[in-house]
Design an enzyme around this catalytic site. Structure first.
Site, PDB file in Angstrom:
ATOM      1  N   SER A 183     -34.979  54.551  24.038  1.00 44.98           N
ATOM      2  CA  SER A 183     -36.323  54.689  23.494  1.00 44.98           C
ATOM      3  C   SER A 183     -37.352  54.290  24.553  1.00 44.98           C
ATOM      4  O   SER A 183     -37.368  54.871  25.634  1.00 44.98           O
ATOM      5  CB  SER A 183     -36.461  53.860  22.210  1.00 44.98           C
ATOM      6  OG  SER A 183     -37.580  54.254  21.453  1.00 44.98           O
ATOM      7  N   ASP A 332     -32.565  62.281  16.002  1.00 46.05           N
ATOM      8  CA  ASP A 332     -33.309  61.300  16.790  1.00 46.05           C
ATOM      9  C   ASP A 332     -34.783  61.700  16.877  1.00 46.05           C
ATOM     10  O   ASP A 332     -35.283  62.019  17.954  1.00 46.05           O
ATOM     11  CB  ASP A 332     -32.653  61.224  18.181  1.00 46.05           C
ATOM     12  CG  ASP A 332     -33.376  60.301  19.148  1.00 46.05           C
ATOM     13  OD1 ASP A 332     -34.055  59.369  18.678  1.00 46.05           O
ATOM     14  OD2 ASP A 332     -33.243  60.513  20.368  1.00 46.05           O
ATOM     15  N   HIS A 360     -31.585  57.791  16.015  1.00 43.97           N
ATOM     16  CA  HIS A 360     -32.208  57.158  17.179  1.00 43.97           C
ATOM     17  C   HIS A 360     -31.382  55.953  17.628  1.00 43.97           C
ATOM     18  O   HIS A 360     -31.076  55.058  16.842  1.00 43.97           O
ATOM     19  CB  HIS A 360     -33.616  56.712  16.820  1.00 43.97           C
ATOM     20  CG  HIS A 360     -34.437  56.285  17.989  1.00 43.97           C
ATOM     21  ND1 HIS A 360     -34.692  57.101  19.070  1.00 43.97           N
ATOM     22  CD2 HIS A 360     -35.088  55.118  18.248  1.00 43.97           C
ATOM     23  CE1 HIS A 360     -35.458  56.467  19.941  1.00 43.97           C
ATOM     24  NE2 HIS A 360     -35.704  55.266  19.472  1.00 43.97           N
TER      25      HIS A 360
END
Length: 649
Positions: A183, A332, A360
């Site tokens: 991320s 995601d 995710h």
């Protein structure tokens, strides 16, 4: 935002031509026959999983951690943790993994829990196998000093290069550094590469953006305000050295154990307090996002969202020569498309792409649109990549195909030389009776008769309360599970179109694209399109989605800023086109990529909505527009599906 195993959470616990593809050269029969009766490429090689990698025995059972500040060129002090094997022999040289985060490099935990959890997670996984590990609080976060004018600022990126300078000057360093993260931290790894530092020899940005505007803040030009608001609040809490409410709910009683960010060694609290004071002026993403509409709208400092989008630095990424492993999952958020765009745009030898069944962060995978613990060996694949590039070990990586992807429902991994894998674009038209048909609307070249009166348009009044629930692909961006309920009830309020029952399995792999011809009673609107799977018992399973703000519908004719295989639009102010109420407009909407097997006996559904109130800004905010969706010979609304068939064994 994703908390990985080394994060606070773990501590406390041939491309498709969409535009010009001709309609199928037939006009009758079930949709599956229409699709199968034309030449369609077969699937690429099928593999059980990407070739496994045995990383070998754990070399070091005991590891040490040291926390301290490193002063940057402008005097700002950056907090970092250095992890090394406790039994490191004098003169031994190690490769290093550099991990940079704005989510606290480590947490300060209540004694004696702190001792029990010390050294767990990714740091231990790598150090046990012969790496040094350096974890950094990015400038303006955690125990580091400084402030943040925006994410991945130029100063933050330059800090990474100075940390690498420090690493390679250490007596234990072999001068080679790899970097990865999930991320935000994945983008930090990617921005590190833009420095062109010769010691950075491999990077794996995982579950991360490539275009901050289109991939996260404004998918399809519609503000993802659920995320921007919660992410801003999450970061604001971290910057005050408190556990965010969102994370507290995830942790439950364990949140009591977290006392804030880990202090550097010897700090009695004064240093971290001074660092936290520096964070008071940090940038608020939700406030900025709520004040812009177009990609080129500037903030108060004159910067646009592109200044912190990795695609803006594609030349630097390529010039570095650093192999980049793009890594994402079908659920995601919109980051699977981000990973694809990165892989298509960058040309470094050794670049790789993997697209799994994950939410995710990859710790969960989706079965039947619901989350379950992932059984994929993420660590093994990371070690296979970094051992090859950073340690110089023959891991078999070069024998692997550069692209791996997972086909949902079929439950199989596949390998490909490029993305997307070969497929035939199959056009299905919106038809009377809420049908999807391979037959062109009456009056097209294959059928000169005009359509019967009143059959060329479907009327729909937008339900501004429609949403996709609190456990969607978008919620997974904040660490929540993906659990899509049966969509049948929600679809009752939407405009839906179904194929006939499929008489054989049908694989859709790539980027579905929907072209709508619609008139609206409003001067703007958000058009949300869902691809769904209708079972024989009527249950409806979510597959993918796309959205477009009508204001941004103009397709771009200028050179694109990065490569992609879907319609290109600029999202710039000069290309904004308000709707003229009552007048038909063309809206080309690409759905997020997928690889999905529709089973025999099922139907394919396209569902249209004018809102997702659970996640996106409602446009217009004060009205419920009426639509007229066209499906005539002059306005043939349709979906283009990338269909792959062939043997699966």
């Amino acid at each position: 935002m994703k908390l990985s195993r080394s994060s606070l959470l773990a501590l406390v616990l041939l491309p498709i031509s969409w535009a010009n593809a001709p309609p199928p050269a037939h006009a009758a029969g079930p949709v599956s026959d229409a699709i199968m009766d034309v030449p369609v490429p077969v699937s690429d090689a099928i593999v059980d999983v990407p070739a496994p990698y045995a990383a070998g025995e754990v070399r070091h059972d005991e590891i040490t951690r040291r926390s301290f500040h490193l002063e940057m060129r402008d005097g700002v002090r950056i907090a970092l943790d250095l992890w090394l094997p406790a039994d490191l022999e004098e003169g031994a040289l190690l490769p290093t993994i550099l991990h940079q985060t704005r989510y606290w490099r480590s947490a300060r935990l209540l004694w004696p829990i702190a001792d029990d959890f010390a050294g767990r997670g990714e740091a231990r996984d790598f150090v046990e196998r012969g790496y040094a590990w350096v974890s950094v609080d990015a400038r303006g976060s955690g125990a580091s000093f400084g402030s943040r004018p925006y994410p991945w600022s130029q100063d933050e990126t330059r800090d990474g290069a100075e940390v690498v300078d420090w690493i390679v000057s250490q007596p234990w360093s072999n001068g080679r550094v790899g970097t990865f993260g999930t991320s935000y931290d994945g983008s930090t790894a990617e921005f590190l590469v833009t420095n062109g530092h010769p010691a950075v020899v491999a990077a794996a940005p995982r579950f991360s953006l490539f275009d901050a505007y289109a991939d996260i803040a404004f998918p399809g030009g519609v503000q993802l305000d659920w995320f921007t608001e919660r992410w801003a609040a999450f970061n604001g809490a971290l910057d005050r050295d408190v556990v965010p409410d969102h994370l507290g709910r995830l942790l439950g009683w364990r949140a009591f154990l977290v006392r804030g960010v880990r202090r550097v060694d010897g700090d009695d609290g004064a240093l971290v307090a001074a660092a936290i004071a520096d964070h008071a002026d940090n940038w608020n993403v939700h406030r900025l996002a709520s004040g812009i509409t177009f990609r080129d709208d500037p903030d108060e400092n004159g910067d646009t969202v592109d200044v912190f989008s990795p695609f803006s630095f594609a030349e630097e990424l390529d010039a570095s020569g650093t192999p980049i492993f793009s890594w994402s999952g079908w659920f995601d958020g919109a980051y699977a498309h981000a990973a694809i765009k990165r892989h298509l745009t960058l040309s470094n030898r050794g670049n790789r792409l993997i697209l799994g069944p994950w939410t995710h962060g990859g710790e969960s995978q989706v079965r039947g649109a619901r989350s379950a613990p992932s059984d994929f060996d993420h660590l093994g694949q990371l070690l296979k990549f970094f051992d090859h590039h950073v340690r110089g070990v023959d891991t078999g990586l070069e024998q692997d195909a550069p692209v791996h992807y997972y086909t949902l429902v079929e439950g199989r991994w596949k390998a490909a030389a490029s993305w997307p894998p070969p497929a035939r674009p199959v056009r299905l038209y919106l038809a009377p009776g809420n049908a999807l048909s391979p037959d062109p609307p009456p009056g097209d070249a294959l059928s000169p008769d005009p359509p019967p009166a009143g059959t060329h348009v479907d009327h729909h009044r937008v339900d501004p309360a429609h949403g996709t629930g609190g456990a969607s692909r978008w919620n997974s961006l904040m660490g929540l599970p993906v659990n899509y309920d049966d969509r049948a009830a929600a679809d009752a309020a939407l405009l839906v179109y179904d194929t006939p029952v499929l008489d054989r399995d049908l694989e859709v792999t790539g980027h579905p694209v929907v072209t709508l011809y619609a008139a609206s009673s409003a001067g703007d609107g958000a058009f949300h399109v869902y691809l769904e799977d209708v079972a024989p018992d009527g249950a409806v399973t979510y597959v993918s989605e796309g959205q477009l703000r009508a204001l941004h519908r103009k397709l771009s004719t200028t050179p694109p800023p990065y490569r992609q295989v879907v319609p290109q639009r600029s999202f710039r102010r000069e290309d904004g086109r308000p709707l003229q109420p009552g007048r038909v407009a063309e809206l080309v909407i690409d759905l997020l990529p997928t690889s999905y097997l529709f089973r025999q006996g099922h139907r394919i559904r396209i569902a249209l909505a004018g809102a997702d109130a659970d996640h996106f800004a409602t446009i217009p905010a004060d009205a419920a527009p009426s639509w007229e969706v066209q499906r005539s010979r002059t306005h043939p609304s349709h979906v283009m599906l990338p269909v792959v068939v062939g043997p699966r064994d």
